[in-house]
Design a protein around this motif. Structure first.
Motif, PDB file in Angstrom:
ATOM      1  N   ARG A   1      -6.185  -1.548  -6.116  1.00 33.16           N
ATOM      2  CA  ARG A   1      -7.405  -1.662  -6.696  1.00 33.16           C
ATOM      3  C   ARG A   1      -7.470  -1.807  -8.262  1.00 33.16           C
ATOM      4  O   ARG A   1      -6.813  -0.940  -9.002  1.00 33.16           O
ATOM      5  N   ARG A   2      -8.027  -2.709  -8.807  1.00 31.03           N
ATOM      6  CA  ARG A   2      -8.175  -2.693 -10.390  1.00 31.03           C
ATOM      7  C   ARG A   2      -9.813  -3.392 -10.556  1.00 31.03           C
ATOM      8  O   ARG A   2     -10.183  -4.180  -9.888  1.00 31.03           O
TER       9      ARG A   2
ATOM     10  N   ARG B   1       5.958  -2.907  -5.491  1.00 28.41           N
ATOM     11  CA  ARG B   1       6.371  -2.915  -3.984  1.00 28.41           C
ATOM     12  C   ARG B   1       4.986  -3.148  -3.354  1.00 28.41           C
ATOM     13  O   ARG B   1       5.264  -3.637  -2.359  1.00 28.41           O
ATOM     14  N   LEU B   2       3.942  -2.916  -3.631  1.00 29.37           N
ATOM     15  CA  LEU B   2       2.751  -3.076  -3.018  1.00 29.37           C
ATOM     16  C   LEU B   2       2.398  -4.531  -2.690  1.00 29.37           C
ATOM     17  O   LEU B   2       2.298  -5.081  -1.800  1.00 29.37           O
ATOM     18  N   GLN B   3       2.691  -5.232  -3.847  1.00 28.79           N
ATOM     19  CA  GLN B   3       2.561  -6.752  -4.263  1.00 28.79           C
ATOM     20  C   GLN B   3       3.647  -7.650  -3.090  1.00 28.79           C
ATOM     21  O   GLN B   3       3.456  -8.373  -2.482  1.00 28.79           O
ATOM     22  N   VAL B   4       4.953  -6.949  -3.088  1.00 30.80           N
ATOM     23  CA  VAL B   4       5.973  -7.438  -2.400  1.00 30.80           C
ATOM     24  C   VAL B   4       5.699  -7.298  -0.550  1.00 30.80           C
ATOM     25  O   VAL B   4       5.780  -8.098   0.102  1.00 30.80           O
TER      26      VAL B   4
ATOM     27  N   SER C   1       3.850   3.512 -12.277  1.00 25.73           N
ATOM     28  CA  SER C   1       3.003   2.937 -11.661  1.00 25.73           C
ATOM     29  C   SER C   1       3.124   1.379 -11.671  1.00 25.73           C
ATOM     30  O   SER C   1       2.765   0.658 -10.587  1.00 25.73           O
ATOM     31  N   ARG C   2       4.103   0.938 -12.379  1.00 23.39           N
ATOM     32  CA  ARG C   2       4.379  -0.557 -12.411  1.00 23.39           C
ATOM     33  C   ARG C   2       5.258  -0.978 -10.927  1.00 23.39           C
ATOM     34  O   ARG C   2       4.980  -1.829 -10.573  1.00 23.39           O
ATOM     35  N   THR C   3       6.053   0.197 -11.066  1.00 21.10           N
ATOM     36  CA  THR C   3       7.095  -0.191  -9.730  1.00 21.10           C
ATOM     37  C   THR C   3       6.324  -0.029  -8.456  1.00 21.10           C
ATOM     38  O   THR C   3       6.384  -0.822  -7.333  1.00 21.10           O
TER      39      THR C   3
ATOM     40  N   MET D   1      10.851   6.224  -0.183  1.00 12.48           N
ATOM     41  CA  MET D   1       9.935   6.275  -1.178  1.00 12.48           C
ATOM     42  C   MET D   1       8.923   4.930  -0.800  1.00 12.48           C
ATOM     43  O   MET D   1       7.796   5.179  -0.723  1.00 12.48           O
ATOM     44  N   ASP D   2       9.530   3.808  -0.389  1.00 10.66           N
ATOM     45  CA  ASP D   2       8.507   2.439  -0.206  1.00 10.66           C
ATOM     46  C   ASP D   2       7.757   2.787   1.041  1.00 10.66           C
ATOM     47  O   ASP D   2       6.411   2.405   0.961  1.00 10.66           O
ATOM     48  N   ARG D   3       8.157   3.390   1.855  1.00 14.68           N
ATOM     49  CA  ARG D   3       7.343   3.793   3.097  1.00 14.68           C
ATOM     50  C   ARG D   3       6.237   4.802   2.664  1.00 14.68           C
ATOM     51  O   ARG D   3       5.043   4.413   3.415  1.00 14.68           O
ATOM     52  N   ASN D   4       6.324   5.648   1.943  1.00 16.19           N
ATOM     53  CA  ASN D   4       5.279   6.438   1.636  1.00 16.19           C
ATOM     54  C   ASN D   4       4.242   5.841   0.615  1.00 16.19           C
ATOM     55  O   ASN D   4       3.197   5.947   0.443  1.00 16.19           O
ATOM     56  N   ILE D   5       4.679   4.800  -0.032  1.00 13.67           N
ATOM     57  CA  ILE D   5       3.805   4.003  -1.137  1.00 13.67           C
ATOM     58  C   ILE D   5       2.952   3.185  -0.154  1.00 13.67           C
ATOM     59  O   ILE D   5       1.826   3.134  -0.412  1.00 13.67           O
ATOM     60  N   LEU D   6       3.585   2.517   0.897  1.00 11.59           N
ATOM     61  CA  LEU D   6       2.759   1.719   1.732  1.00 11.59           C
ATOM     62  C   LEU D   6       1.883   2.506   2.618  1.00 11.59           C
ATOM     63  O   LEU D   6       0.716   2.295   2.807  1.00 11.59           O
ATOM     64  N   HIS D   7       2.353   3.912   2.943  1.00 13.93           N
ATOM     65  CA  HIS D   7       1.479   4.615   3.800  1.00 13.93           C
ATOM     66  C   HIS D   7       0.222   5.020   2.920  1.00 13.93           C
ATOM     67  O   HIS D   7      -0.734   5.076   3.669  1.00 13.93           O
ATOM     68  N   ALA D   8       0.541   5.511   1.650  1.00 13.63           N
ATOM     69  CA  ALA D   8      -0.649   6.062   0.958  1.00 13.63           C
ATOM     70  C   ALA D   8      -1.799   4.811   0.535  1.00 13.63           C
ATOM     71  O   ALA D   8      -2.738   4.941   0.664  1.00 13.63           O
TER      72      ALA D   8
END
Length: 145
Positions: free
Chosen positions: A49-50, A40-43, A34-36, A1-8
């Motif tokens: 974007r905000r 994960r992106l911050q780590v 969304s918080r997770t 899941m982490d890999r998919n988040i980073l890839h996206a």
């Protein structure tokens, strides 16, 4: 899941955490919040974007420190904002000019700005009554200016 988040996120850095959530969700895995996703992106050293306030206060302070008088202009009325025309003039003067770093770019911008003759500024200012009248005549809709 982490890999998919980073890839996206790397695939499109402008995606929000909600957009990433939709793209990484599959039938056989739990849906990350969304918080997770943001955590994960911050780590990973990536940030979603905000909306943030633009640093116009810093620009206003820069002018204030240099005792430059500013006029109030509506951001929704570019026809009545002569700085838009000045930015176009600056862009024309810097077309094709490259900089290797921010300091060099700033120096180029400053030099180009100083090279704009006062006659250009005066002509622009002299056009303001016509601009006002054009906006009034067309009842606030965009004008040729």
């Amino acid at each position: 899941m982490d890999r998919n988040i980073l890839h996206a996120c790397r695939e499109d850095p402008r995606r929000t955490s909600t957009d990433i959530q939709v793209s990484v969700t599959s039938l056989n895995q739990p849906v990350p919040s969304s918080r997770t996703i943001r955590r994960r992106l911050q780590v990973a050293g990536l940030h979603g974007r905000r909306p943030v306030k633009k640093p116009l206060g810093h620009v206003a302070n820069w002018f204030r420190r240099r005792r430059v008088d500013l006029l109030e202009w509506s951001s929704q009325s570019p026809d009545l904002n002569p700085i838009e025309n000045m930015w176009e003039e600056l862009e024309r003067r810097l077309k094709g000019v490259r900089a290797s770093n921010a300091n060099q770019k700033f120096a180029q911008l400053e030099a180009a700005w100083k090279s704009i003759p006062m006659t250009v500024v005066q002509t622009l200012l002299d056009s303001m009554p016509r601009r006002y009248q054009a906006v009034i005549d067309i009842k606030g809709y965009p004008t040729k200016y």
